[in-house]
Design a protein around this motif. Structure first.
Motif, PDB file in Angstrom:
ATOM      1  N   GLY A   3       1.426  78.529  24.307  1.00  0.00           N
ATOM      2  CA  GLY A   3       1.375  79.881  23.770  1.00  0.00           C
ATOM      3  C   GLY A   3       2.013  80.014  22.405  1.00  0.00           C
ATOM      4  O   GLY A   3       2.308  81.123  21.952  1.00  0.00           O
ATOM      5  N   LEU A   4       2.222  78.900  21.704  1.00  0.00           N
ATOM      6  CA  LEU A   4       2.913  78.942  20.415  1.00  0.00           C
ATOM      7  C   LEU A   4       2.001  78.640  19.230  1.00  0.00           C
ATOM      8  O   LEU A   4       2.462  78.611  18.093  1.00  0.00           O
ATOM      9  CB  LEU A   4       4.080  77.949  20.420  1.00  0.00           C
ATOM     10  CG  LEU A   4       5.274  78.361  21.282  1.00  0.00           C
ATOM     11  CD1 LEU A   4       6.278  77.215  21.376  1.00  0.00           C
ATOM     12  CD2 LEU A   4       5.957  79.598  20.722  1.00  0.00           C
ATOM     13  N   LEU A   5       0.714  78.425  19.493  1.00  0.00           N
ATOM     14  CA  LEU A   5      -0.203  78.128  18.399  1.00  0.00           C
ATOM     15  C   LEU A   5      -0.296  79.331  17.467  1.00  0.00           C
ATOM     16  O   LEU A   5      -0.650  80.439  17.883  1.00  0.00           O
ATOM     17  CB  LEU A   5      -1.579  77.777  18.969  1.00  0.00           C
ATOM     18  CG  LEU A   5      -2.601  77.216  17.984  1.00  0.00           C
ATOM     19  CD1 LEU A   5      -2.117  75.895  17.409  1.00  0.00           C
ATOM     20  CD2 LEU A   5      -3.950  77.036  18.669  1.00  0.00           C
ATOM     21  N   GLU A   6       0.059  79.118  16.195  1.00  0.00           N
ATOM     22  CA  GLU A   6       0.074  80.170  15.172  1.00  0.00           C
ATOM     23  C   GLU A   6       0.979  81.336  15.564  1.00  0.00           C
ATOM     24  O   GLU A   6       0.767  82.474  15.141  1.00  0.00           O
ATOM     25  CB  GLU A   6      -1.352  80.679  14.892  1.00  0.00           C
ATOM     26  CG  GLU A   6      -2.298  79.616  14.366  1.00  0.00           C
ATOM     27  CD  GLU A   6      -1.915  79.068  12.999  1.00  0.00           C
ATOM     28  OE1 GLU A   6      -1.030  79.648  12.329  1.00  0.00           O
ATOM     29  OE2 GLU A   6      -2.504  78.040  12.591  1.00  0.00           O
ATOM     30  N   ASN A   7       2.005  81.051  16.362  1.00  0.00           N
ATOM     31  CA  ASN A   7       2.953  82.070  16.819  1.00  0.00           C
ATOM     32  C   ASN A   7       4.260  81.889  16.060  1.00  0.00           C
ATOM     33  O   ASN A   7       4.926  80.856  16.181  1.00  0.00           O
ATOM     34  CB  ASN A   7       3.174  81.910  18.329  1.00  0.00           C
ATOM     35  CG  ASN A   7       4.088  82.975  18.911  1.00  0.00           C
ATOM     36  OD1 ASN A   7       4.821  83.652  18.194  1.00  0.00           O
ATOM     37  ND2 ASN A   7       4.055  83.116  20.226  1.00  0.00           N
TER      38      ASN A   7
END
Length: 320
Positions: A172-176
């Motif tokens: 859940g950290l892609l481009e976050n």
């Protein structure tokens, strides 16, 4: 909007296109992803899967031949490989299985495993002479970091989208930007305008730390920002011949780093060194952001010849 994962046929088609373009490593990644989908029960047709498997096997056989030839051209014929390096190649190419050493949390690098190194989650730095010299620069590094942040310099999400490989977002950290970084090095090369903004930071690392040097992968020097309330889920890093170093700069409290079975809190100016190929996670449950300086070093048990052979290996990998 969440981007839909590519289906079996799309992954095979992308693999075919990469193979036609001569990008064997990317083709291998797409064929592998397609076959994993098929194994997991996704819809697929058998002839296409068999063709993808044959092409993947051809790529892998050519890959082994290429690695041996490239290493020899770089001055490292197989007869002169360090025993641990030779074993790592055998594991990498599927000729040897890793030994079961019985740890609760195994080293699980996503790219490359180097065998027979002592196992540790965190490393005791008491006998490392360079650590005290580096820690003495903490306040200057903090000052440069705060100047960056006050000046509006952009911290970018650590996990960035790429079109070169099939990519998921299981953490859940892609481009976050809950976890964001300001990098001073890109693909092993210093970013000149950023280094100018942080001369004490860059100088302290390059002057004192035994930096790991692996083509396009290391060294790394970056400021790492973990936002208030953010959590980095459990994951593992790329390769275990290197260790990851955290120099804590802004530590608001109520946050920690777990590596394997051991959890430690950050202390400003106190270097933490750990093996990131062991499952680890971090959290910041405080009301303000946490900031650390991250860089990598060679594992201290490696000989210079091993370091050179590992670097040559990744030059070979990237040239395939």
């Amino acid at each position: 909007m969440t981007q839909a994962a590519p289906d079996f046929a799309s992954l095979v088609a992308e693999g075919d296109a990469r193979l036609d373009a001569g990008d064997h490593r990317a083709a291998s990644a797409y064929y592998t992803a397609a076959l994993k989908q098929a194994e997991a029960g996704a819809p697929y047709d058998r002839p296409t899967a068999q063709r993808a498997l044959r092409r993947l096997q051809d790529i892998e056989q050519g890959y082994v031949r290429h690695l041996h030839a490239s290493l020899e051209r770089q001055g490292f014929p197989q007869s002169e490989w360090h025993p641990r390096f030779a074993k790592s190649i055998a594991i990498m190419t599927g000729q040897l299985q890793r030994e079961n050493t019985g740890e609760q949390y195994l080293r699980m690098p996503t790219t490359y495993f180097y065998p027979d190194l002592p196992y540790a989650e965190y490393y005791d730095t008491a006998g490392w002479s360079w650590v005290e010299e580096l820690e003495a620069y903490t306040e200057q590094i903090v000052s440069e970091a705060k100047t960056l942040m006050d000046g509006g310099e952009t911290f970018a999400a650590y996990m960035k989208r790429t079109k070169d490989r099939p990519q998921g977002n299981s953490h859940g950290l892609l481009e976050n930007d809950d976890w964001s970084t300001f990098d001073l090095i890109d693909s092993e090369k210093p970013i000149a305008d950023r280094v100018k903004l942080c001369p004490h930071t860059f100088g302290a690392i390059t002057d004192f730390a035994p930096q790991c040097r692996i083509p396009k992968r290391a060294p790394t020097i970056m400021f790492s920002l973990l936002k208030a309330g953010a959590h980095i889920p459990p994951h593992t890093g790329m390769l275990n011949p290197r260790l990851i170093c955290h120099l804590p700069l802004v530590v608001p409290g109520d946050g920690a780093l777990r590596v394997g079975s051991v959890t430690r809190v950050w202390e400003k100016g106190k270097l933490m060194v750990f093996d990131d190929t062991i499952e680890h996670e971090a959290w910041n449950h405080s009301q303000t952001d946490r900031l650390v300086l991250i860089f990598d070093i060679w594992h201290p048990d490696l000989d210079e010849i091993e370091q050179a052979q590992i670097a040559a290996l990744f030059h070979a990998v990237d040239s395939y």
